[in-house]
Design an enzyme around this catalytic site. Structure first.
Site, PDB file in Angstrom:
ATOM      1  N   HIS A  27       0.866  -1.183   0.000  1.00 19.93           N
ATOM      2  CA  HIS A  27       0.000   0.000   0.000  1.00 19.93           C
ATOM      3  C   HIS A  27       0.903   1.233   0.000  1.00 19.93           C
ATOM      4  O   HIS A  27       2.063   1.171   0.417  1.00 19.93           O
ATOM      5  CB  HIS A  27      -0.872   0.012   1.250  1.00 19.93           C
ATOM      6  CG  HIS A  27      -1.929  -1.048   1.261  1.00 19.93           C
ATOM      7  ND1 HIS A  27      -2.960  -1.033   2.158  1.00 19.93           N
ATOM      8  CD2 HIS A  27      -2.123  -2.145   0.479  1.00 19.93           C
ATOM      9  CE1 HIS A  27      -3.748  -2.072   1.950  1.00 19.93           C
ATOM     10  NE2 HIS A  27      -3.253  -2.771   0.934  1.00 19.93           N
ATOM     11  N   GLU A  84       1.109   3.766   1.902  1.00 16.43           N
ATOM     12  CA  GLU A  84       1.660   4.098   3.210  1.00 16.43           C
ATOM     13  C   GLU A  84       2.835   3.186   3.565  1.00 16.43           C
ATOM     14  O   GLU A  84       3.857   3.664   4.078  1.00 16.43           O
ATOM     15  CB  GLU A  84       0.585   3.962   4.302  1.00 16.43           C
ATOM     16  CG  GLU A  84      -0.628   4.830   4.079  1.00 16.43           C
ATOM     17  CD  GLU A  84      -1.764   4.111   3.349  1.00 16.43           C
ATOM     18  OE1 GLU A  84      -2.931   4.419   3.650  1.00 16.43           O
ATOM     19  OE2 GLU A  84      -1.490   3.253   2.482  1.00 16.43           O
ATOM     20  N   CYS A  95      -5.785   1.931   6.063  1.00 16.08           N
ATOM     21  CA  CYS A  95      -6.413   0.673   6.472  1.00 16.08           C
ATOM     22  C   CYS A  95      -5.772   0.204   7.772  1.00 16.08           C
ATOM     23  O   CYS A  95      -4.825   0.816   8.287  1.00 16.08           O
ATOM     24  CB  CYS A  95      -6.239  -0.380   5.380  1.00 16.08           C
ATOM     25  SG  CYS A  95      -4.541  -0.990   5.228  1.00 16.08           S
ATOM     26  N   CYS A 141      -1.921  -0.529   7.539  1.00 12.85           N
ATOM     27  CA  CYS A 141      -1.105   0.681   7.442  1.00 12.85           C
ATOM     28  C   CYS A 141      -1.115   1.477   8.742  1.00 12.85           C
ATOM     29  O   CYS A 141      -0.101   2.040   9.149  1.00 12.85           O
ATOM     30  CB  CYS A 141      -1.573   1.532   6.270  1.00 12.85           C
ATOM     31  SG  CYS A 141      -1.324   0.708   4.680  1.00 12.85           S
TER      32      CYS A 141
END
Length: 168
Positions: free
Chosen positions: A56, A58, A86, A89
């Protein structure tokens, strides 16, 4: 950090999200890690690009920041992300010692496909964590960020997204 700095750095995250949309294997979430108002690292979602479900924006930005700074502690840093992080993260930010998370679109601004379908709010992770020094601010450039994602009234797509399917 000032509201002006938050807007400036979220604008960079938005540019990254748009770059992710244009990049084969990329996706529409952008993230920036800043320290003392200066960008240390940046990324967009690279899951398909790297064949890595943990890539992701992040996570990629956290990894790059730690590599660049040669540390595992990002104490004092700020994560800017176009979408509320999420669970994975959020927990990575806690483990990395990020001091502040600033996001654009929140779970109420987008279709449920971007969040856990079991109604777990990642902000609750922070409230329940062993740290009470992580500040979270949402809604910076909310409309611009939300425009990147599915609208709330669109049905959640069915398909081959293992994060939203029942484990067999």
């Amino acid at each position: 950090m000032t509201a002006e700095a938050d807007t400036r750095l979220m604008s960079v995250a938005l540019q990254l999200a748009r770059e992710g949309l244009r990049t084969p294997g990329g996706a529409e979430v952008g993230a920036v890690i800043a320290l003392n108002g200066q960008i240390v690292s940046s990324a967009f979602n690279e899951g398909e690009l790297q064949h890595d479900p943990t890539a992701h924006a992040e996570i990629v930005a956290l990894r790059r920041a730690c590599q660049h700074l040669k540390t595992t502690s990002l104490e004092g840093s700020v994560l800017y992300c176009t979408l509320q992080p999420c669970g994975m993260c959020t927990m990575a930010c806690l483990w990395a010692g990020v001091s502040r998370i600033v996001f654009g679109a929140g779970r109420e601004d987008v279709n449920a496909v971007y969040f856990e379908t079991r109604h777990a709010n990642t902000i609750d992770f922070i409230c329940d964590a062993f740290r009470n020094d992580l500040e979270v601010s949402g809604g910076v450039l909310r409309q611009e960020c939300a425009s990147l994602y599915r609208k709330r009234d669109e049905p959640m797509p069915r398909g081959n997204d293992p994060a939203h399917e029942t484990t067999k």
